[in-house]
Design a protein around this motif. Structure first.
Motif, PDB file in Angstrom:
ATOM      1  N   GLU A   1       0.827  -1.201   0.000  1.00 33.25           N
ATOM      2  CA  GLU A   1       0.000   0.000   0.000  1.00 33.25           C
ATOM      3  C   GLU A   1       0.867   1.259   0.000  1.00 33.25           C
ATOM      4  O   GLU A   1       0.588   2.225  -0.717  1.00 33.25           O
TER       5      GLU A   1
ATOM      6  N   ARG B   1      -5.231   8.312 -10.846  1.00 35.78           N
ATOM      7  CA  ARG B   1      -6.194   7.276 -10.478  1.00 35.78           C
ATOM      8  C   ARG B   1      -5.879   5.927 -11.115  1.00 35.78           C
ATOM      9  O   ARG B   1      -6.220   4.886 -10.564  1.00 35.78           O
TER      10      ARG B   1
ATOM     11  N   PRO C   1      -3.316   3.394  -8.837  1.00 38.07           N
ATOM     12  CA  PRO C   1      -3.877   2.414  -7.901  1.00 38.07           C
ATOM     13  C   PRO C   1      -4.843   1.437  -8.563  1.00 38.07           C
ATOM     14  O   PRO C   1      -4.943   0.271  -8.138  1.00 38.07           O
ATOM     15  N   ASP C   2      -5.545   1.882  -9.603  1.00 37.89           N
ATOM     16  CA  ASP C   2      -6.443   0.978 -10.330  1.00 37.89           C
ATOM     17  C   ASP C   2      -5.685  -0.250 -10.819  1.00 37.89           C
ATOM     18  O   ASP C   2      -6.112  -1.396 -10.630  1.00 37.89           O
TER      19      ASP C   2
ATOM     20  N   TRP D   1      -3.509  -2.279  -7.636  1.00 38.35           N
ATOM     21  CA  TRP D   1      -4.207  -3.245  -6.787  1.00 38.35           C
ATOM     22  C   TRP D   1      -4.574  -4.509  -7.554  1.00 38.35           C
ATOM     23  O   TRP D   1      -4.784  -5.571  -6.960  1.00 38.35           O
TER      24      TRP D   1
ATOM     25  N   THR E   1     -11.147   1.200  -4.278  1.00 35.79           N
ATOM     26  CA  THR E   1     -10.573   2.077  -5.296  1.00 35.79           C
ATOM     27  C   THR E   1     -11.504   2.205  -6.493  1.00 35.79           C
ATOM     28  O   THR E   1     -11.724   3.306  -7.014  1.00 35.79           O
TER      29      THR E   1
ATOM     30  N   ASP F   1     -14.472   4.503  -5.617  1.00 39.41           N
ATOM     31  CA  ASP F   1     -14.057   5.906  -5.568  1.00 39.41           C
ATOM     32  C   ASP F   1     -13.845   6.442  -6.981  1.00 39.41           C
ATOM     33  O   ASP F   1     -14.285   7.557  -7.310  1.00 39.41           O
ATOM     34  N   ASN F   2     -13.200   5.655  -7.832  1.00 41.37           N
ATOM     35  CA  ASN F   2     -12.969   6.081  -9.213  1.00 41.37           C
ATOM     36  C   ASN F   2     -14.277   6.236  -9.981  1.00 41.37           C
ATOM     37  O   ASN F   2     -14.435   7.164 -10.785  1.00 41.37           O
TER      38      ASN F   2
END
Length: 232
Positions: free
Chosen positions: A34, A60, A63-64, A67, A100, A103-104
């Motif tokens: 993380e 964005r 992290p998309d 992860w 994630t 949120d996106n």
């Protein structure tokens, strides 16, 4: 490559105590990864109020993609990690990925409502492709995917949006709305092999399916499957 349904590990815990220990052992691995993703996102130094759409999307997409990477088999060969710890680690990462994605999807919804895909086209092909990828991963918000598909369709017809990407999003929306797909891009593990699932009646004919795929610039289904491990 578009999407394979995640292969969840079967619970491997002997009892509650073994689960608690695995939970504790998995935390340092999760926190380290993380922190690395956070550092990568921070490295591009995007202000949260930036009006540069490309910068916002890039912040964005890190992290998309980040992860998702551990879920593509890398956890299976993580040195020194027992099965129970690996199971919990996978679940931690999946939860972060889902959070994630949500949120996106809320951010993308705001962009599409305020500006439509026109602003994204102006930002360039790379930005358009990254935005499309965020939408592809918004399976928890099928209404957003429908909105995006409607905005993209006229652009696809005039050559301003990639036909193959349009086809992939069409399959996502189709599965969410009618329960079947048209182009065979969405895969699942069937009898230990990856294969398209929930095809419509005509799509079960390989010749018909490949003709559909070819019309959108997609490779044959057989070739598509060669990019995946032979077993799942």
């Amino acid at each position: 490559m578009d999407k394979c349904h995640w292969r969840y590990r079967q619970p491997a815990f002997k009892n509650w105590d073994s689960f608690q220990k695995a939970l504790k052992r998995s935390l340092p691995y999760y926190q380290t990864y993380e922190a690395a993703l956070t550092a990568a996102s921070n490295a591009i130094e995007v202000d949260s109020d930036s009006q540069n759409l490309t910068e916002q999307i890039t912040a964005r997409i890190i992290p998309d993609q980040g992860w998702r990477y551990p879920m593509m088999g890398t956890l299976d060969t993580l040195s020194g990690v027992d099965t129970e710890t690996s199971t919990v680690l996978q679940q931690r990462i999946l939860m972060a990925m889902f959070n994630t994605d949500w949120d996106n999807s809320q951010w993308v919804r705001g962009i599409l409502k305020a500006h439509g895909w026109t602003r994204i086209v102006k930002a360039g092909k790379k930005s358009s492709r990254m935005m499309w990828l965020l939408i592809q991963h918004a399976d928890n918000d099928p209404a957003l995917q429908v909105m995006a598909l409607r905005q993209i369709e006229p652009l696809m017809k005039t050559g301003q949006f990639d036909k193959a990407d349009y086809a992939l999003l069409t399959d996502r929306v189709s599965l969410a709305t009618v329960g079947t797909q048209y182009y065979g891009s969405q895969l699942s593990c069937q009898h230990n092999h990856y294969a398209p699932f929930s095809l419509d009646a005509k799509g079960s004919d390989p010749k018909v399916l490949d003709a559909r795929r070819a019309s959108m610039g997609l490779m044959s289904e057989a070739e598509y499957l060669t990019y995946l491990p032979p077993h799942c």
